[in-house]
Design an enzyme around this catalytic site. Structure first.
Site, PDB file in Angstrom:
ATOM      1  N   ASN A 148       0.875  -1.186   0.000  1.00 41.89           N
ATOM      2  CA  ASN A 148       0.000   0.000   0.000  1.00 41.89           C
ATOM      3  C   ASN A 148       0.905   1.227   0.000  1.00 41.89           C
ATOM      4  O   ASN A 148       1.518   1.548   1.014  1.00 41.89           O
ATOM      5  CB  ASN A 148      -0.882  -0.044   1.256  1.00 41.89           C
ATOM      6  CG  ASN A 148      -1.701   1.225   1.434  1.00 41.89           C
ATOM      7  OD1 ASN A 148      -1.779   2.052   0.524  1.00 41.89           O
ATOM      8  ND2 ASN A 148      -2.312   1.361   2.603  1.00 41.89           N
ATOM      9  N   TRP A 149       0.967   1.875  -1.150  1.00 40.90           N
ATOM     10  CA  TRP A 149       1.875   3.033  -1.261  1.00 40.90           C
ATOM     11  C   TRP A 149       1.329   4.275  -0.560  1.00 40.90           C
ATOM     12  O   TRP A 149       2.020   5.274  -0.422  1.00 40.90           O
ATOM     13  CB  TRP A 149       2.128   3.361  -2.746  1.00 40.90           C
ATOM     14  CG  TRP A 149       3.058   2.405  -3.432  1.00 40.90           C
ATOM     15  CD1 TRP A 149       3.534   1.213  -2.946  1.00 40.90           C
ATOM     16  CD2 TRP A 149       3.649   2.561  -4.735  1.00 40.90           C
ATOM     17  NE1 TRP A 149       4.366   0.623  -3.861  1.00 40.90           N
ATOM     18  CE2 TRP A 149       4.455   1.428  -4.976  1.00 40.90           C
ATOM     19  CE3 TRP A 149       3.555   3.539  -5.725  1.00 40.90           C
ATOM     20  CZ2 TRP A 149       5.175   1.259  -6.156  1.00 40.90           C
ATOM     21  CZ3 TRP A 149       4.276   3.360  -6.914  1.00 40.90           C
ATOM     22  CH2 TRP A 149       5.076   2.231  -7.119  1.00 40.90           C
ATOM     23  N   LYS A 150       0.046   4.244  -0.159  1.00 43.62           N
ATOM     24  CA  LYS A 150      -0.596   5.409   0.463  1.00 43.62           C
ATOM     25  C   LYS A 150      -0.421   6.626  -0.467  1.00 43.62           C
ATOM     26  O   LYS A 150      -0.369   6.447  -1.688  1.00 43.62           O
ATOM     27  CB  LYS A 150      -0.047   5.630   1.877  1.00 43.62           C
ATOM     28  CG  LYS A 150      -0.143   4.336   2.710  1.00 43.62           C
ATOM     29  CD  LYS A 150       0.106   4.512   4.176  1.00 43.62           C
ATOM     30  CE  LYS A 150      -0.058   3.168   4.881  1.00 43.62           C
ATOM     31  NZ  LYS A 150       0.106   3.240   6.324  1.00 43.62           N
ATOM     32  N   HIS A 182      -9.391   1.193   5.283  1.00 41.97           N
ATOM     33  CA  HIS A 182      -8.087   1.353   5.939  1.00 41.97           C
ATOM     34  C   HIS A 182      -8.256   2.261   7.149  1.00 41.97           C
ATOM     35  O   HIS A 182      -9.047   3.202   7.111  1.00 41.97           O
ATOM     36  CB  HIS A 182      -7.066   1.944   4.952  1.00 41.97           C
ATOM     37  CG  HIS A 182      -5.673   1.886   5.484  1.00 41.97           C
ATOM     38  ND1 HIS A 182      -5.211   2.795   6.405  1.00 41.97           N
ATOM     39  CD2 HIS A 182      -4.661   1.005   5.272  1.00 41.97           C
ATOM     40  CE1 HIS A 182      -3.962   2.465   6.733  1.00 41.97           C
ATOM     41  NE2 HIS A 182      -3.603   1.389   6.053  1.00 41.97           N
ATOM     42  N   GLU A 233      -6.585   4.600   8.266  1.00 40.62           N
ATOM     43  CA  GLU A 233      -6.359   6.029   8.010  1.00 40.62           C
ATOM     44  C   GLU A 233      -7.623   6.675   7.432  1.00 40.62           C
ATOM     45  O   GLU A 233      -7.893   7.851   7.683  1.00 40.62           O
ATOM     46  CB  GLU A 233      -5.146   6.210   7.079  1.00 40.62           C
ATOM     47  CG  GLU A 233      -3.850   5.950   7.838  1.00 40.62           C
ATOM     48  CD  GLU A 233      -2.718   5.393   6.994  1.00 40.62           C
ATOM     49  OE1 GLU A 233      -2.773   5.457   5.755  1.00 40.62           O
ATOM     50  OE2 GLU A 233      -1.747   4.878   7.603  1.00 40.62           O
ATOM     51  N   GLU A 254      -4.924  -4.916  10.857  1.00 45.25           N
ATOM     52  CA  GLU A 254      -3.878  -3.922  11.068  1.00 45.25           C
ATOM     53  C   GLU A 254      -4.131  -3.214  12.395  1.00 45.25           C
ATOM     54  O   GLU A 254      -4.953  -2.280  12.458  1.00 45.25           O
ATOM     55  CB  GLU A 254      -3.886  -2.879   9.941  1.00 45.25           C
ATOM     56  CG  GLU A 254      -3.592  -3.447   8.571  1.00 45.25           C
ATOM     57  CD  GLU A 254      -3.095  -2.367   7.611  1.00 45.25           C
ATOM     58  OE1 GLU A 254      -1.967  -2.504   7.124  1.00 45.25           O
ATOM     59  OE2 GLU A 254      -3.821  -1.394   7.360  1.00 45.25           O
ATOM     60  N   GLY A 307       2.976   2.183  10.928  1.00 49.42           N
ATOM     61  CA  GLY A 307       3.983   3.232  10.789  1.00 49.42           C
ATOM     62  C   GLY A 307       4.717   3.572  12.077  1.00 49.42           C
ATOM     63  O   GLY A 307       5.408   4.583  12.149  1.00 49.42           O
ATOM     64  N   SER A 351       3.854  -2.190  10.414  1.00 50.21           N
ATOM     65  CA  SER A 351       5.303  -2.285  10.637  1.00 50.21           C
ATOM     66  C   SER A 351       5.903  -3.630  10.209  1.00 50.21           C
ATOM     67  O   SER A 351       6.858  -4.117  10.817  1.00 50.21           O
ATOM     68  CB  SER A 351       5.645  -1.971  12.097  1.00 50.21           C
ATOM     69  OG  SER A 351       5.272  -0.635  12.408  1.00 50.21           O
ATOM     70  N   GLY A 409       2.930  -1.081   4.249  1.00 52.21           N
ATOM     71  CA  GLY A 409       2.975   0.336   3.903  1.00 52.21           C
ATOM     72  C   GLY A 409       4.400   0.747   3.559  1.00 52.21           C
ATOM     73  O   GLY A 409       4.905   0.485   2.464  1.00 52.21           O
ATOM     74  N   GLY A 410       5.067   1.377   4.514  1.00 54.18           N
ATOM     75  CA  GLY A 410       6.400   1.941   4.306  1.00 54.18           C
ATOM     76  C   GLY A 410       7.375   1.034   3.572  1.00 54.18           C
ATOM     77  O   GLY A 410       8.042   1.476   2.615  1.00 54.18           O
TER      78      GLY A 410
HETATM   79  P1  13P Z   1       3.328   0.349   7.667  1.00 55.84           P
HETATM   80  O1  13P Z   1       3.775  -0.932   7.017  1.00 55.84           O
HETATM   81  O2  13P Z   1       4.048   1.550   7.143  1.00 55.84           O
HETATM   82  O3  13P Z   1       3.303   0.250   9.153  1.00 55.84           O
HETATM   83  O4  13P Z   1       1.799   0.592   7.208  1.00 55.84           O
HETATM   84  C1  13P Z   1       0.898  -0.449   7.334  1.00 55.84           C
HETATM   85  C2  13P Z   1      -0.312  -0.086   6.585  1.00 55.84           C
HETATM   86  O5  13P Z   1      -1.068   0.797   6.978  1.00 55.84           O
HETATM   87  C3  13P Z   1      -0.575  -0.797   5.328  1.00 55.84           C
HETATM   88  O6  13P Z   1      -1.867  -0.560   4.875  1.00 55.84           O
END
Ligand code: 13P
Length: 245
Positions: free
Chosen positions: A8-10, A92, A94, A162, A168, A207, A228-229
């Site tokens: 997920n590149w956000k 998600h 967020e 999650e 993050g 993470s 994510g990251g």
């Molecule tokens: P991180 O891997 O950056 O913690 O993010 C997880 C995430 O929200 C994937 O959707």
């Protein structure tokens, strides 16, 4: 069950980031797991073209619950399917926290995704204070029940657990915490849809990185990851994919 690894590149990525997809293509040609990259809307069509001829599928990070209409700024599942997306993340944390998305609206989005032929990746997860109160399993299973529409089945749905406090933050739940929540989600899915609930993939996210991927992927009922990251750099994402097999 074949594992599913989703990046997920956000809100990251301009045209130059498409090089990551090219790099990923070269690095993952022998991977046995299913690989999905979810770039921002603006890159989906080009990412689909770049991933052509590889086993990498492209997904989106959100969709609207209606197929068409007066919804300024929104994008429907059908529009995503038309430009080559095959997956879409819905609910998600967020989006749940920033845009007050509810389980009900998440279920409507997942239903729209299924109607457009997309696979929905439905996200659930507790906050730190909910975990501290001993309510993680109750919260997460309730989110699964309410966020998964009746159209949900193993061929069009994955659940992503999650924990919000792990996103993050560099914090990850213990093996037994992940095991307990995933087992509870599995039980809920089987109660909900019967035997097919055993085939719905349950991803862990929060993470996830090359150093912890192998131990998390070896936990029972962890059928892949939502990253994510660490999905932004092809070398890190490839190491996570390798850990998934
Ligand atoms: P991180 O891997 O950056 O913690 O993010 C997880 C995430 O929200 C994937 O959707």
């Amino acid at each position: 069950m074949r594992k599913l690894v989703v990046g997920n590149w956000k809100m990251n990525g301009l045209a130059a980031s498409l090089a990551e997809i090219e790099a990923l293509k070269g690095l993952t040609s022998s991977a046995t797991c299913e690989i999905v990259v979810c770039p921002p809307f603006t890159l989906i069509e080009r990412a689909t073209a770049r991933s052509h001829g590889s086993s990498i599928a492209i997904g989106a990070q959100d969709c609207h619950s209606e197929a068409t209409g007066a919804y300024t700024g929104d994008v429907s599942a059908q529009m995503l399917a038309e430009i080559g997306a095959r997956f879409v993340i819905v609910g998600h944390s967020e989006r749940r926290s920033t845009y007050q998305e509810t389980d009900m609206s998440v279920a409507a989005k997942a239903r729209a995704a299924h109607a457009a032929g997309l696979t929905s990746i439905i996200c659930v997860g507790e906050t730190q204070s909910e975990r501290d109160l001993g309510k993680a399993i109750e919260i997460v299973t309730r989110q699964v029940i309410r966020s998964m529409p009746t159209s949900g089945a193993s061929e069009n749905t994955a659940i992503a657990y999650e924990p919000r406090w792990a996103i993050g933050s560099g914090l990850v739940p213990s093996i037994s915490q992940v095991e307990d929540v995933h087992a509870a989600i599995r039980e809920t899915l089987v109660e909900r849809v019967g035997a097919d609930g055993r085939a719905i993939r349950i991803l862990y996210g929060g993470s996830l990185k090359p150093s912890n991927a192998a131990s998390i992927f070896s936990i029972e009922n962890v059928d892949g990851g939502l990253i994510g990251g660490a999905s932004l750099k092809a070398s890190d994402f490839t190491a996570i994919i390798a850990a998934a097999g």
